[in-house]
Write a protein that holds these residues in place. Structure first.
Motif, mmCIF file in Angstrom:
data_model
loop_
_atom_site.group_PDB
_atom_site.id
_atom_site.type_symbol
_atom_site.label_atom_id
_atom_site.label_comp_id
_atom_site.label_asym_id
_atom_site.label_seq_id
_atom_site.Cartn_x
_atom_site.Cartn_y
_atom_site.Cartn_z
ATOM 1 N N UNK A 80 0.810 -1.214 0.000
ATOM 2 C CA UNK A 80 0.000 0.000 0.000
ATOM 3 C C UNK A 80 0.840 1.259 0.000
ATOM 4 N N UNK A 81 1.906 1.263 0.775
ATOM 5 C CA UNK A 81 2.775 2.434 0.838
ATOM 6 C C UNK A 81 3.496 2.642 -0.495
ATOM 7 N N UNK A 82 3.973 1.554 -1.102
ATOM 8 C CA UNK A 82 4.630 1.656 -2.407
ATOM 9 C C UNK A 82 3.668 2.232 -3.437
ATOM 10 N N UNK A 83 2.423 1.795 -3.395
ATOM 11 C CA UNK A 83 1.443 2.295 -4.356
ATOM 12 C C UNK A 83 1.153 3.773 -4.129
ATOM 13 N N UNK A 84 0.992 4.192 -2.911
ATOM 14 C CA UNK A 84 0.726 5.609 -2.631
ATOM 15 C C UNK A 84 1.900 6.480 -3.064
ATOM 16 N N UNK A 85 3.118 6.066 -2.724
ATOM 17 C CA UNK A 85 4.285 6.859 -3.098
ATOM 18 C C UNK A 85 4.464 6.902 -4.617
ATOM 19 N N UNK A 86 4.250 5.761 -5.267
ATOM 20 C CA UNK A 86 4.364 5.728 -6.719
ATOM 21 C C UNK A 86 3.312 6.565 -7.412
ATOM 22 N N UNK A 87 2.090 6.533 -6.895
ATOM 23 C CA UNK A 87 1.033 7.337 -7.501
ATOM 24 C C UNK A 87 1.271 8.832 -7.270
ATOM 25 N N UNK A 88 1.869 9.182 -6.151
ATOM 26 C CA UNK A 88 2.234 10.580 -5.928
ATOM 27 C C UNK A 88 3.286 11.020 -6.943
ATOM 28 N N UNK A 89 4.276 10.175 -7.168
ATOM 29 C CA UNK A 89 5.320 10.489 -8.141
ATOM 30 C C UNK A 89 4.741 10.617 -9.552
ATOM 31 N N UNK A 90 3.818 9.752 -9.899
ATOM 32 C CA UNK A 90 3.174 9.823 -11.212
ATOM 33 C C UNK A 90 2.359 11.111 -11.328
ATOM 34 N N UNK A 91 1.713 11.507 -10.258
ATOM 35 C CA UNK A 91 0.970 12.761 -10.266
ATOM 36 C C UNK A 91 1.857 13.962 -10.534
#
Length: 142
Positions: A80-91
């Protein structure tokens, strides 16, 4: 290692694969060498990686909910943390993308999958709180 731990590890791997795929498509779309359909690529990435990851996270929780598992819980929280951080970076990468390739799937994916990774973190944390129930040695000890 029990089956729920392997399922949680597979879920973590699929979450990381989804983030890597989305980052790679965003990097490519910022300077494309040939024309692609970004919408279908993103839908393919979702169906290949994050949808099975969510199913595996739920399956791992179902398998371990009775007695708890710190390893499974930590793997789910990590996913979950990897997904949140990755989605922030993509944003942060979306403004750099060529405007012709900014599709609704690309703009909504970071928001949707950041929101869906929060319940994954919650169910991972719930596995830490569960007190293990003793297992019976014999069938007739009821």
């Amino acid at each position: 290692m029990a089956i729920e731990k392997w399922v949680a590890a597979a879920s973590l791997g699929l979450f990381a694969m989804f983030v890597a795929q989305m980052i790679s498509i965003c990097v490519y779309l910022s300077n494309p060498s040939h024309d692609i359909d970004a919408s279908s690529q993103i839908k393919e990435f979702i169906s290949i990686s994050v949808a099975p990851a969510l199913v595996l996270a739920g399956s791992s929780f179902i398998l371990a909910r009775r007695y708890g598992s710190r390893l499974s819980g930590s793997l789910l929280i990590s996913g979950g943390v990897i997904t949140i951080l990755g989605m922030y970076y993509i944003g942060t990468m979306i403004p750099k993308i060529v405007p012709a390739y900014v599709v609704p799937e690309l703009t909504f994916s970071p928001i949707v999958f950041s929101a869906t990774s929060i319940p994954v973190i919650v169910i991972g944390a719930m596995l830490f709180r569960v007190k293990p129930k003793p297992q019976r040695d014999y069938f007739f000890d009821r």
